[in-house]
Design an enzyme around this catalytic site. Structure first.
Site, PDB file in Angstrom:
ATOM      1  CB  ALA A 102      50.835  31.556  48.357  1.00  0.00           C
ATOM      2  CB  ALA A 103      50.515  26.868  46.256  1.00  0.00           C
ATOM      3  CD  GLU A 161      39.961  31.026  46.923  1.00  0.00           C
ATOM      4  OE1 GLU A 161      40.996  30.347  46.774  1.00  0.00           O
ATOM      5  OE2 GLU A 161      39.353  31.123  48.024  1.00  0.00           O
ATOM      6  CB  CYS A 209      52.361  36.600  56.464  1.00  0.00           C
ATOM      7  SG  CYS A 209      52.487  34.906  55.865  1.00  0.00           S
TER       8      CYS A 209
END
Lengths: 446, 446
Positions: free
Chosen positions: A10-11, A32, A42
């Site tokens: 996300a960030a 990554e 989520c």
């Protein structure tokens, strides 16, 4: 200018995308370590609950889109292992074992958090799988299908564990929850926690709080979780004891870490090194209510932090406001939400808290289909300020909590909050919104 | 001390009950012209929709309970006709025609509002029934049943008209809506109003905006509403053109009235006469966003005002904060909500508004069951302040609006609001709450 981002969740991806949008000439590289970026972590429990859904449905944007359409140098399978702030380089290793070195002008550490694993023998056994990354979700989903899992033991009773219970029961899988601390949801008002416990039990979940964990063993037909006074058989064991920030890379490079070992950042997401930012679940934040540093790893803050870093890397001076710890989760038919502090947290932070717990209804007098809503509210006797709210109910809870969250951001007094002009129509609540009823009651105590 | 209350609805009964609770020695008299007190007026459309429900179910507390248990001298069938502030008396007539005189030390005028009736011939015909009092609801319910009503024409397209449409369609009654102004929901963003119009039409409601009303006539089998270019047949006609404050009694006694002919009050609900208070739908209020007087007759404000009057009569100095005009209503499957100002209202109030309208989703990426959410948001270019929000959607709208309402009360800037820590879980919304997405977009314009 070279902007390097460590971590493609996300960030990290929010920062990379926005930086490239802000300044197309920027060289933006993302490292990554897994093969997955930009997915709805989520959403995993809900996806796992539906055997017909593909876990890949949770991918919001594929790696190739970031590369081709957005011009981001996205390197999956690249694990950053060492950071040298002095010469502004990151080095690491690819999943094929190849060493890499990269230099940066500005760096974002967005390494996220890792699941806390129980410190007992046997966690390496097949079928012991935490739920954090998309690959964890993939493994769990495949394991359930391939092994025809019928019995799962969850270690821990936090948000993720509770959401996973619902997913498992939806597939008619036996769910046992165990944890060593004796109190179920210790942060919650005891009466409200009891309502959640009843909801779990009425849906066939078996709770075993207060059992120290001893070891996990392989058995003839699966696994055994062994406690001194309890043995639970399982086909799969899900450790869901919470997460811890991935801050070693930063700490090893001499960057200051703070609360809960998270990376200390200012409101511009800058670490103690002037060229290094941190955002998302690995970084700390200011709690608006206490004014102190806190570490509350949640998705919205990660996204917001990523954007702010991108703007600051591009020469702006964007500041993120603090957090108030707003959270919501679903436990079968119940919506559970909180914002701000409970009474114990308030006392610890130096307030003189008063609290109330009220029961109200989700719809107006005589309106069909109403169900109960519980509200617990905490205020400060010294200043009159609202400090925190917890809510529970089958409808009308998940979004109502945001009104309390905004009031906490605005540092409203309970009196000011009690005077809010809230919406009323019979299908959606009583004339006095449950939050207002709680505030009116709390006013009598402060 | 004698405390006399004129009007036994929300504001009046709230004041009477709380005054008696505050000071049991107080003589509290309530004059109510009808036979009904303390009922859920807003619940009437939903009750009417259910032939099996009794309209009396809407009574929250019966008159006899106020008399016997609370010691309130509640006089139903007592219509106040004249007020003499000089000698502090009220006089009037009972439903049996008997004249009464009462003296007071403190008086509350809580006379509410009356439906605006179209200024055309024929409104006195049987079957032309507005919906305001419980007795109106009783009449409508009985008329529908006794006359086997199959066709209803609603005059006006406001909240009540829209709610009544849903009730009528639930009973499979034909519903035609007519109004003279050409624009459907003129206060609303045009794209969003169109969504509501489609919802109405897909549920079989026929809309006729832009038709001047000429007259109502009796026909062979019912009624006819006649416009120059349109004639609508009906078994029943419901005027629902809004309400007007019942302020004649006050005005005739020399008490100052203001906006929309409502009774002018200060933040302590005091009128221009030091011994006379006014609260509820007959009184004005301060709009928090404009700082100017406004008249927005809604239930929460009436209840809150009643309480404040009771406290002030008993010697406290309670002030009600202003209103932000928060409202929500249901149109079939849609939730429609607003708080604060739209762009036209903002311009009129001297702001320099910027606005956005965004579409978001009610649940997270890849979460099943998501539906659209529309958010329109207005901010001030000069100060950066949030000025107003409108929302629309099938779920997640009714309570989300309260977050905007609280932000308006706190006079937050759009930037501050955009930084709110709102709740996220996949079943309840996207990571960026629709309100935050709107705020982020609006920030680019101010």
């Amino acid at each position: 200018m070279d902007f390097v981002v460590i971590g493609g969740d996300a960030a990290g991806m929010s920062a990379a995308s926005r930086a490239k949008r802000n300044r197309p000439d920027l060289n933006v590289t993302v490292l990554e370590k897994t093969g997955d970026v930009s997915y709805s972590a989520c959403g995993m429990p809900y996806n796992i609950a539906e055997p017909d859904m593909d876990i890949e449905d949770l991918v919001v944007r594929h790696a190739q889109v970031f590369r081709d359409k957005q011009g981001i140098n996205l390197l999956t399978g690249h694990c950053a292992e060492e950071l040298s702030p002095g010469d502004k380089t990151v080095s690491g290793r690819t999943s094929e074992g190849k060493v890499f070195h990269l230099s940066y002008d500005k760096l974002l550490i967005a390494t996220g958090a890792s699941p806390v694993m129980p410190d007992i023998p046997g966690t390496e056994l097949p079928g012991v799988i935490p739920l954090k990354t998309l690959d964890d979700g993939r493994k769990i989903k495949a394991f359930i299908k391939d092994r025809r899992v019928r019995r799962v033991v969850l270690i821990g009773m936090g948000y993720i564990a509770l959401e996973m219970c619902e997913a498992l029961r939806a597939m008619d899988i036996q769910a046992d929850m165990v944890k060593s601390r004796p109190t179920f949801l210790p942060w919650m008002n005891a009466d409200m926690a009891e309502v959640i416990r009843e909801e779990l039990e009425s849906n066939g979940v078996v709770l075993h709080p207060g059992h120290a964990l001893e070891r996990i063993e392989a058995s003839d037909d699966g696994l055994k979780l062994i406690c001194p006074d309890l043995t639970l058989d399982a086909d799969m064991i899900l450790p869901a004891m919470g997460v811890t920030p991935n801050s070693e890379l930063a700490a090893n490079a001499g960057i200051i870490t703070g609360i809960g070992n998270s990376i200390a950042v200012d409101t511009g997401l800058r670490t103690s090194d002037e060229n290094v930012f941190a955002a998302g679940d690995c970084a700390d934040a200011v709690h608006v209510v206490t004014g102190e540093k806190t570490w509350i790893p949640l998705a919205l803050r990660a996204n917001r932090g990523g954007w702010a870093v991108a703007d600051n890397v591009c020469g702006k001076d964007v500041r993120v406001h603090g957090t108030v710890g707003t959270a919501v989760f679903k436990v079968f038919d119940l919506q559970v939400a909180r914002a701000g502090l409970n009474a114990a947290e308030a006392t610890k932070a130096g307030f003189d808290p008063a609290e109330v717990m009220i029961r109200s209804r989700s719809r107006a007098h005589a309106h069909p289909g109403a169900s109960k809503i519980w509200v617990q509210m905490v205020g400060d006797k010294k200043t009159g300020c609202l400090l925190g709210v917890q809510m529970l109910g089958k409808e009308g809870v998940a979004h109502r909590i945001n009104a309390a969250a905004v009031a906490l951001h605005a540092r409203m007094t309970v009196e000011q909050f009690s005077q809010s002009d809230m919406a009323y129509a019979p299908p959606f609540g009583p004339v006095w919104d449950p939050l207002l009823t709680a505030a009116n009651q709390l006013l009598k105590k402060i």
